[in-house]
Design a protein around this motif. Structure first.
Motif, PDB file in Angstrom:
ATOM      1  N   PHE A 124      21.075 -20.205 -33.450  1.00  0.00           N
ATOM      2  CA  PHE A 124      21.446 -19.680 -34.761  1.00  0.00           C
ATOM      3  C   PHE A 124      22.962 -19.551 -34.857  1.00  0.00           C
ATOM      4  O   PHE A 124      23.525 -18.550 -34.417  1.00  0.00           O
ATOM      5  CB  PHE A 124      20.747 -18.325 -34.932  1.00  0.00           C
ATOM      6  CG  PHE A 124      21.042 -17.635 -36.227  1.00  0.00           C
ATOM      7  CD1 PHE A 124      20.352 -17.979 -37.378  1.00  0.00           C
ATOM      8  CD2 PHE A 124      21.998 -16.638 -36.289  1.00  0.00           C
ATOM      9  CE1 PHE A 124      20.613 -17.334 -38.563  1.00  0.00           C
ATOM     10  CE2 PHE A 124      22.270 -15.990 -37.475  1.00  0.00           C
ATOM     11  CZ  PHE A 124      21.573 -16.339 -38.617  1.00  0.00           C
ATOM     12  N   LYS A 166      26.421 -18.609 -36.499  1.00  0.00           N
ATOM     13  CA  LYS A 166      26.708 -17.526 -37.442  1.00  0.00           C
ATOM     14  C   LYS A 166      28.209 -17.438 -37.674  1.00  0.00           C
ATOM     15  O   LYS A 166      28.986 -17.284 -36.739  1.00  0.00           O
ATOM     16  CB  LYS A 166      26.180 -16.225 -36.840  1.00  0.00           C
ATOM     17  CG  LYS A 166      26.482 -14.957 -37.583  1.00  0.00           C
ATOM     18  CD  LYS A 166      25.702 -13.857 -36.901  1.00  0.00           C
ATOM     19  CE  LYS A 166      26.242 -12.484 -37.149  1.00  0.00           C
ATOM     20  NZ  LYS A 166      27.638 -12.259 -36.844  1.00  0.00           N
ATOM     21  N   LEU A 202      18.655 -25.334 -38.911  1.00  0.00           N
ATOM     22  CA  LEU A 202      18.128 -24.747 -37.672  1.00  0.00           C
ATOM     23  C   LEU A 202      17.102 -25.664 -37.016  1.00  0.00           C
ATOM     24  O   LEU A 202      16.744 -25.481 -35.861  1.00  0.00           O
ATOM     25  CB  LEU A 202      17.487 -23.387 -37.960  1.00  0.00           C
ATOM     26  CG  LEU A 202      18.408 -22.308 -38.529  1.00  0.00           C
ATOM     27  CD1 LEU A 202      17.660 -20.996 -38.683  1.00  0.00           C
ATOM     28  CD2 LEU A 202      19.625 -22.102 -37.636  1.00  0.00           C
ATOM     29  N   VAL A 244      27.341 -18.927 -31.759  1.00  0.00           N
ATOM     30  CA  VAL A 244      25.983 -19.453 -31.758  1.00  0.00           C
ATOM     31  C   VAL A 244      25.102 -18.507 -30.954  1.00  0.00           C
ATOM     32  O   VAL A 244      25.378 -18.236 -29.779  1.00  0.00           O
ATOM     33  CB  VAL A 244      25.905 -20.875 -31.168  1.00  0.00           C
ATOM     34  CG1 VAL A 244      24.453 -21.340 -31.136  1.00  0.00           C
ATOM     35  CG2 VAL A 244      26.721 -21.831 -32.011  1.00  0.00           C
ATOM     36  N   GLN A 245      24.091 -17.968 -31.605  1.00  0.00           N
ATOM     37  CA  GLN A 245      23.190 -17.036 -30.948  1.00  0.00           C
ATOM     38  C   GLN A 245      21.845 -17.719 -30.707  1.00  0.00           C
ATOM     39  O   GLN A 245      21.563 -18.759 -31.297  1.00  0.00           O
ATOM     40  CB  GLN A 245      22.990 -15.815 -31.828  1.00  0.00           C
ATOM     41  CG  GLN A 245      24.312 -15.198 -32.259  1.00  0.00           C
ATOM     42  CD  GLN A 245      24.145 -13.862 -32.927  1.00  0.00           C
ATOM     43  OE1 GLN A 245      23.227 -13.680 -33.705  1.00  0.00           O
ATOM     44  NE2 GLN A 245      25.022 -12.938 -32.612  1.00  0.00           N
ATOM     45  N   THR A 246      21.041 -17.117 -29.847  1.00  0.00           N
ATOM     46  CA  THR A 246      19.754 -17.719 -29.527  1.00  0.00           C
ATOM     47  C   THR A 246      18.648 -16.684 -29.642  1.00  0.00           C
ATOM     48  O   THR A 246      18.805 -15.559 -29.163  1.00  0.00           O
ATOM     49  CB  THR A 246      19.782 -18.306 -28.102  1.00  0.00           C
ATOM     50  OG1 THR A 246      20.846 -19.258 -28.043  1.00  0.00           O
ATOM     51  CG2 THR A 246      18.479 -19.006 -27.780  1.00  0.00           C
ATOM     52  N   TYR A 247      17.595 -17.073 -30.304  1.00  0.00           N
ATOM     53  CA  TYR A 247      16.442 -16.180 -30.490  1.00  0.00           C
ATOM     54  C   TYR A 247      15.181 -16.875 -30.010  1.00  0.00           C
ATOM     55  O   TYR A 247      15.063 -18.103 -30.096  1.00  0.00           O
ATOM     56  CB  TYR A 247      16.282 -15.820 -31.978  1.00  0.00           C
ATOM     57  CG  TYR A 247      17.439 -15.031 -32.513  1.00  0.00           C
ATOM     58  CD1 TYR A 247      17.439 -13.638 -32.494  1.00  0.00           C
ATOM     59  CD2 TYR A 247      18.564 -15.683 -33.010  1.00  0.00           C
ATOM     60  CE1 TYR A 247      18.513 -12.916 -32.977  1.00  0.00           C
ATOM     61  CE2 TYR A 247      19.643 -14.968 -33.485  1.00  0.00           C
ATOM     62  CZ  TYR A 247      19.612 -13.588 -33.468  1.00  0.00           C
ATOM     63  OH  TYR A 247      20.687 -12.877 -33.935  1.00  0.00           O
ATOM     64  N   GLU A 248      14.253 -16.068 -29.507  1.00  0.00           N
ATOM     65  CA  GLU A 248      12.956 -16.599 -29.148  1.00  0.00           C
ATOM     66  C   GLU A 248      11.947 -16.072 -30.158  1.00  0.00           C
ATOM     67  O   GLU A 248      11.813 -14.859 -30.333  1.00  0.00           O
ATOM     68  CB  GLU A 248      12.567 -16.162 -27.731  1.00  0.00           C
ATOM     69  CG  GLU A 248      11.322 -16.850 -27.227  1.00  0.00           C
ATOM     70  CD  GLU A 248      10.989 -16.403 -25.796  1.00  0.00           C
ATOM     71  OE1 GLU A 248      11.357 -17.138 -24.863  1.00  0.00           O
ATOM     72  OE2 GLU A 248      10.397 -15.337 -25.633  1.00  0.00           O
ATOM     73  N   VAL A 249      11.259 -16.982 -30.819  1.00  0.00           N
ATOM     74  CA  VAL A 249      10.319 -16.615 -31.859  1.00  0.00           C
ATOM     75  C   VAL A 249       8.907 -16.854 -31.338  1.00  0.00           C
ATOM     76  O   VAL A 249       8.616 -17.914 -30.784  1.00  0.00           O
ATOM     77  CB  VAL A 249      10.560 -17.454 -33.134  1.00  0.00           C
ATOM     78  CG1 VAL A 249       9.573 -17.062 -34.225  1.00  0.00           C
ATOM     79  CG2 VAL A 249      11.987 -17.276 -33.618  1.00  0.00           C
ATOM     80  N   GLY A 250       8.038 -15.880 -31.506  1.00  0.00           N
ATOM     81  CA  GLY A 250       6.651 -16.040 -31.089  1.00  0.00           C
ATOM     82  C   GLY A 250       6.391 -15.426 -29.725  1.00  0.00           C
ATOM     83  O   GLY A 250       7.266 -14.794 -29.134  1.00  0.00           O
ATOM     84  N   VAL A 301      15.176 -20.661 -31.088  1.00  0.00           N
ATOM     85  CA  VAL A 301      15.955 -20.972 -32.286  1.00  0.00           C
ATOM     86  C   VAL A 301      17.420 -20.679 -31.995  1.00  0.00           C
ATOM     87  O   VAL A 301      17.774 -19.547 -31.647  1.00  0.00           O
ATOM     88  CB  VAL A 301      15.471 -20.136 -33.489  1.00  0.00           C
ATOM     89  CG1 VAL A 301      16.348 -20.396 -34.700  1.00  0.00           C
ATOM     90  CG2 VAL A 301      14.020 -20.459 -33.809  1.00  0.00           C
ATOM     91  N   HIS A 341      27.093 -25.107 -28.697  1.00  0.00           N
ATOM     92  CA  HIS A 341      28.357 -24.377 -28.859  1.00  0.00           C
ATOM     93  C   HIS A 341      29.559 -25.292 -29.113  1.00  0.00           C
ATOM     94  O   HIS A 341      30.693 -24.853 -28.991  1.00  0.00           O
ATOM     95  CB  HIS A 341      28.651 -23.466 -27.659  1.00  0.00           C
ATOM     96  CG  HIS A 341      27.726 -22.287 -27.555  1.00  0.00           C
ATOM     97  ND1 HIS A 341      28.095 -20.998 -27.817  1.00  0.00           N
ATOM     98  CD2 HIS A 341      26.424 -22.227 -27.208  1.00  0.00           C
ATOM     99  CE1 HIS A 341      27.066 -20.186 -27.636  1.00  0.00           C
ATOM    100  NE2 HIS A 341      26.035 -20.911 -27.263  1.00  0.00           N
TER     101      HIS A 341
END
Lengths: 325, 243
Positions: B69, B71, B10, B53-59, B67, B17
């Motif tokens: 991700f 899967k 990661l 492919v997924q996308t996350y926002e951390v913080g 990030v 993609h």
């Protein structure tokens, strides 16, 4: 989860069929010990036919759940590990036992096989009925365990799931048996209606217990464990596609929370409270009409109950599908 | 015993993609039949994919990280989807640990997808069977291909080498070393499924330099105390020429 109508009809119809058969054999067992007047074979034969029709309709509905119904026979092979496979074996086996029981009564092929120490005769139908009773309970356990064995679906992963399947199936079957007896054998109706009342009350308590339990469940998986990032604030920005997929269709009921709440109160009323009133009315007035109405209302209630059972289960994979973009 | 798996970094994935596209291309063209697309040019296109492919926002803004991700099926060492299958269509290979679906035996009851906490399985609306990542089993054992080509399509496609492929039971393999040395982890460890695929976490890439490392302390030019001309502080050629 997305409630599938094929499975809703399967589980409710076979539950009623199993309950009806258990009710018929209860009458025969009571009669064998002289606790009830003996009934004509036609009562049991016709009752078995009705139970068999319910079971066959359930089996028919289940085929609509399959992508390849023509391969369904393969589903009997993995009984060592799969509860679904065990159900696929138990259902036809139970239908076979009900058919034999009905035929033995219908053609009056009912020789005395042995006699108890007390002198009471053991008829062929008593053996077939006992076999059917064992298979009916085996089928209830298989059906319940299909859901109860999935540990990720925590709403289902409880012994209450199996108990509910037994009690709710039994309640609807005994209610139907009471309505049927009101026409065919009025003298056994009070016993059956009484058992239907007891099972409905027990079902109400066990189903309420599972509702209370599920309301207090805390999810074991979180977005943090799902993607393995230890941060309290994570927001999904994209699930990787925009037009939906199997993952967004199969695991979400897609209905507003308010509807879920409404369905819950509806099934609590229609599957338990109203049938109790109608059963009591039927019992007091000895009126088959009330009892038949009780069965219809209870069956509709159980359809809603089963829909809610599926809709309420929250699959952990949903953590990965929270935002379309 | 061999357990083939992917290790996804990661820290390196840029969310392009390419793995999704190459996976779809390879697996829709094989003898096992296409991964169907419904309504591909319409308003709500949908279809069967082995990899997303997924996308996350951390913080919290402004201290956020994006990030990406990827899967896919994690080829669990204790796969919960296998024992529940009523037909035996879903199975885990002893020889290399790949979890596969036999499309000729699958009855399409979807029970395995209920039993997978990761949502790794997708029902194919055209073939009416359950499908999932095969780790390109039709490719990695194809001896007509070169060694370089005998890797999963997603691994081949990744432009940043965020995807590693190998045997996680061999402690000296590239994937085992990556897991060991970079804090590789499994998804949803709470269910005891022991996914074979591992993820490598985000890592801060830092270079620690001391002042004396910027200029060689033992520079031979310093022996005669004559520093090179022009001096370090004076403008270099690049600064004085306009061309």
């Amino acid at each position: 989860m997305h409630p599938a109508f094929s499975v809703i009809f399967l589980t409710t119809l076979i539950g009623a069929g199993q309950g009806l058969f258990l009710a018929l054999f209860t009458v025969e067992s009571y009669a064998a010990f002289g606790l009830l007047p003996a009934q004509a074979s036609g009562f049991y034969a016709f009752g078995s036919l009705v139970a068999l029709i319910l079971l066959a309709l359930g089996l028919f509905a289940s085929f609509f759940h399959l992508g390849h119904p023509e391969r369904a026979w393969r589903a009997a092979t993995q009984w060592r590990t799969s509860w679904l496979s065990r159900e696929v074996i138990a259902l036809p086996a139970f239908m076979g036992a009900v058919s034999l029981y009905g035929l033995a009564h219908g053609f009056e092929l009912n020789p005395v096989l042995a006699s108890l120490p007390s002198g009471a005769p053991v008829h062929l139908t008593a053996v077939l009925g006992s076999l059917g009773t064992v298979l009916a309970f085996a089928l209830f356990i298989c059906t319940g365990m299909i859901y109860a064995c999935l540990k990720f679906l925590r709403e289902w992963h409880t012994p209450l799931t199996v108990i509910n399947y037994i009690l709710l199936g039994g309640a609807s079957g005994f209610t139907l048996a009471a309505a049927f007896a009101a026409q065919q054998a009025p003298e056994v109706m009070p016993l059956l209606a009484g058992w239907a009342l007891i099972l409905t009350v027990l079902g109400f308590f066990s189903r309420s217990a599972s509702l209370v339990r599920n309301a207090r469940l805390k999810p074991k998986s979180t977005l943090q464990t799902a993607i393995g990032i230890k941060h309290p604030k994570i927001v999904q920005k994209s699930m990787g596609f925009m037009g939906g997929s199997f993952n967004t269709r199969e695991f979400f009921h897609g209905k507003p929370r308010a509807l879920l709440r409404m369905v819950k109160w509806f099934f609590l009323a229609a599957a338990f409270v109203l049938p109790l009133i109608l059963l009591a009315a039927g019992l007091v007035q000895a009126a088959g009409g009330w009892l038949m109405l009780a069965f219809v209302v209870q069956y509709l209630g159980l359809l809603a109950e089963r829909w809610f059972f599926f809709a309420q289960a929250n699959h952990p994979q949903n953590l990965y599908y929270q935002s379309v973009a | 015993m061999t357990q083939l798996a992917l290790v996804i970094d990661l820290n390196v994935c840029v969310g392009c993609h390419a793995c999704v596209t190459n996976c779809k291309e390879w697996n829709t063209s094989g003898p096992a039949g296409p991964l169907v697309d419904l309504n591909p040019y319409g308003k709500n296109p949908t279809g069967t994919f082995f990899n997303r492919v997924q996308t996350y926002e951390v913080g919290e803004f402004p201290n956020t990280e994006t990030v990406h991700f990827p899967k896919s099926c994690l080829h669990c060492e204790e796969p919960p989807c296998v024992p529940v299958c009523p037909t035996g269509a879903s199975y885990k290979r002893k020889e290399d640990g790949i979890v596969l679906v036999d499309y000729d035996k699958c009855i399409g009851c979807k029970y395995c997808s209920w039993a997978c906490p990761y949502g790794a399985r997708e029902f194919d609306e055209h073939q009416r069977v359950m499908k999932k990542c095969t780790l390109c089993v039709d490719r990695i054992y194809d001896t007509t291909l070169t060694d370089e080509e005998r890797r999963p399509a997603c691994v081949r496609a990744c432009p940043t080498s965020a995807r590693l492929f190998g045997d996680i039971h061999d402690p000296e393999s590239e994937v085992s070393r990556a897991i060991r040395e970079n804090g590789g982890y499994q998804l949803m460890p709470e269910w005891g499924t022991q996914p074979a695929n591992h993820y490598l976490p985000r890592r801060k890439t830092q270079i620690r330099l001391r002042e004396d490392e910027l200029e060689r302390a033992d520079n031979p030019l310093k022996i005669d105390r004559q520093l090179p001309k022009p001096a370090q502080a004076e403008p270099a050629l690049d600064d004085v020429t306009s061309w």
